[in-house]
Motif scaffolding. Structure first.
Motif, mmCIF file in Angstrom:
data_model
loop_
_atom_site.group_PDB
_atom_site.id
_atom_site.type_symbol
_atom_site.label_atom_id
_atom_site.label_comp_id
_atom_site.label_asym_id
_atom_site.label_seq_id
_atom_site.Cartn_x
_atom_site.Cartn_y
_atom_site.Cartn_z
ATOM 1 N N GLY A 1 0.803 -1.201 0.000
ATOM 2 C CA GLY A 1 0.000 0.000 0.000
ATOM 3 C C GLY A 1 0.845 1.264 0.000
ATOM 4 O O GLY A 1 2.069 1.211 -0.142
ATOM 5 N N PRO A 2 0.188 2.394 0.190
ATOM 6 C CA PRO A 2 0.890 3.679 0.132
ATOM 7 C C PRO A 2 1.795 3.884 1.347
ATOM 8 O O PRO A 2 1.597 3.300 2.407
ATOM 9 C CB PRO A 2 -0.250 4.692 0.122
ATOM 10 C CG PRO A 2 -1.395 3.992 0.755
ATOM 11 C CD PRO A 2 -1.240 2.542 0.411
ATOM 12 N N LYS A 3 2.774 4.746 1.170
ATOM 13 C CA LYS A 3 3.645 5.141 2.269
ATOM 14 C C LYS A 3 3.101 6.425 2.865
ATOM 15 O O LYS A 3 2.576 7.286 2.154
ATOM 16 C CB LYS A 3 5.071 5.343 1.771
ATOM 17 C CG LYS A 3 5.716 4.060 1.319
ATOM 18 C CD LYS A 3 7.139 4.278 0.867
ATOM 19 C CE LYS A 3 7.732 2.968 0.386
ATOM 20 N NZ LYS A 3 9.127 3.131 -0.036
ATOM 21 N N LEU A 4 3.212 6.534 4.185
ATOM 22 C CA LEU A 4 2.745 7.709 4.907
ATOM 23 C C LEU A 4 3.916 8.365 5.605
ATOM 24 O O LEU A 4 4.831 7.684 6.076
ATOM 25 C CB LEU A 4 1.694 7.323 5.945
ATOM 26 C CG LEU A 4 0.513 6.476 5.480
ATOM 27 C CD1 LEU A 4 -0.393 6.160 6.654
ATOM 28 C CD2 LEU A 4 -0.250 7.179 4.383
ATOM 29 N N ALA B 1 -9.223 9.367 4.305
ATOM 30 C CA ALA B 1 -9.910 9.055 5.562
ATOM 31 C C ALA B 1 -8.921 8.530 6.604
ATOM 32 O O ALA B 1 -8.983 8.916 7.779
ATOM 33 C CB ALA B 1 -11.022 8.042 5.318
ATOM 34 N N GLN B 2 -8.005 7.655 6.187
ATOM 35 C CA GLN B 2 -6.993 7.129 7.119
ATOM 36 C C GLN B 2 -6.076 8.252 7.610
ATOM 37 O O GLN B 2 -5.742 8.309 8.796
ATOM 38 C CB GLN B 2 -6.155 6.026 6.461
ATOM 39 C CG GLN B 2 -6.890 4.750 6.226
ATOM 40 C CD GLN B 2 -7.263 4.038 7.523
ATOM 41 O OE1 GLN B 2 -6.957 4.454 8.628
ATOM 42 N NE2 GLN B 2 -7.963 2.938 7.365
ATOM 43 N N LEU C 1 1.631 1.163 4.508
ATOM 44 C CA LEU C 1 0.433 0.359 4.731
ATOM 45 C C LEU C 1 0.542 -0.943 3.947
ATOM 46 O O LEU C 1 1.187 -0.982 2.892
ATOM 47 C CB LEU C 1 -0.813 1.146 4.307
ATOM 48 C CG LEU C 1 -1.068 2.439 5.094
ATOM 49 C CD1 LEU C 1 -2.250 3.197 4.509
ATOM 50 C CD2 LEU C 1 -1.287 2.150 6.555
ATOM 51 N N PRO C 2 -0.088 -2.010 4.422
ATOM 52 C CA PRO C 2 0.087 -3.311 3.781
ATOM 53 C C PRO C 2 -0.690 -3.497 2.482
ATOM 54 O O PRO C 2 -0.330 -4.341 1.670
ATOM 55 C CB PRO C 2 -0.385 -4.305 4.834
ATOM 56 C CG PRO C 2 -1.334 -3.524 5.679
ATOM 57 C CD PRO C 2 -0.836 -2.113 5.664
ATOM 58 N N GLN C 3 -1.752 -2.733 2.259
ATOM 59 C CA GLN C 3 -2.552 -2.936 1.055
ATOM 60 C C GLN C 3 -2.857 -1.599 0.386
ATOM 61 O O GLN C 3 -2.904 -0.570 1.045
ATOM 62 C CB GLN C 3 -3.862 -3.679 1.368
ATOM 63 C CG GLN C 3 -4.887 -2.878 2.130
ATOM 64 C CD GLN C 3 -4.672 -2.895 3.639
ATOM 65 O OE1 GLN C 3 -3.782 -3.547 4.129
ATOM 66 N NE2 GLN C 3 -5.484 -2.174 4.366
ATOM 67 N N PRO C 4 -3.067 -1.616 -0.929
ATOM 68 C CA PRO C 4 -3.427 -0.391 -1.651
ATOM 69 C C PRO C 4 -4.769 0.161 -1.174
ATOM 70 O O PRO C 4 -5.637 -0.596 -0.734
ATOM 71 C CB PRO C 4 -3.518 -0.842 -3.107
ATOM 72 C CG PRO C 4 -2.778 -2.125 -3.183
ATOM 73 C CD PRO C 4 -2.915 -2.762 -1.836
ATOM 74 N N LEU C 5 -4.924 1.471 -1.249
ATOM 75 C CA LEU C 5 -6.163 2.142 -0.865
ATOM 76 C C LEU C 5 -6.578 3.105 -1.968
ATOM 77 O O LEU C 5 -5.728 3.652 -2.670
ATOM 78 C CB LEU C 5 -5.964 2.949 0.425
ATOM 79 C CG LEU C 5 -5.607 2.203 1.699
ATOM 80 C CD1 LEU C 5 -5.313 3.200 2.809
ATOM 81 C CD2 LEU C 5 -6.720 1.269 2.110
ATOM 82 N N SER C 6 -7.874 3.335 -2.069
ATOM 83 C CA SER C 6 -8.350 4.378 -2.975
ATOM 84 C C SER C 6 -7.964 5.728 -2.374
ATOM 85 O O SER C 6 -7.629 5.826 -1.191
ATOM 86 C CB SER C 6 -9.865 4.286 -3.137
ATOM 87 O OG SER C 6 -10.498 4.639 -1.919
#
Length: 122
Positions: A38-41, A96-97, A85-90
């Motif tokens: 998933g994406p990096k924050l 929202a996260q 994050l472990p999985q991709p998100l829209s």
């Protein structure tokens, strides 16, 4: 010009054959795993941790409080830390996260680690 193109083509073929040529095999499992992450924050905590292990502990506690799962990536510098994050998100789910993470009292700021490109002014 045509001769230059032929020379360039020949050099490209020579390099490709020296490197093992083109492969038609399926992607390796490790490259598939990287694509599935998933994406990096980028997270900045209000109280700056003293070192990377303290930051990992603080970020793990934050993830547990928010019931999130992420992988500690690295220190960015200046009190900013990168997690993945472990999985991709829209984009909506990611926003929202980020809002949830940013609302935690221990967090100074939270944003997505995205490539920013400048545009010339009109």
């Amino acid at each position: 010009m045509k001769r230059f193109s032929l020379i360039l083509c020949g050099v490209s073929l020579g390099i490709a054959s020296a490197l093992g040529g083109c492969s038609t095999q399926a992607a390796s499992p490790s490259s598939q795993q990287v694509a599935a992450n998933g994406p990096k924050l980028i997270i900045q905590l209000r109280s700056a941790p003293s070192d990377a292990s303290a930051a990992q502990a603080a970020l793990a506690a934050l993830a547990q409080r928010l019931q999130l799962s992420w992988q500690f990536e690295r220190e960015l510098g200046g009190g900013f830390w990168v997690v993945q994050l472990p999985q991709p998100l829209s984009q909506d789910a990611l926003n929202a996260q980020l809002a949830r993470i940013g609302a935690d009292p221990a967090v100074q700021s939270a944003e997505a680690d995205q490539l920013q490109q400048t545009q010339p002014a009109p």
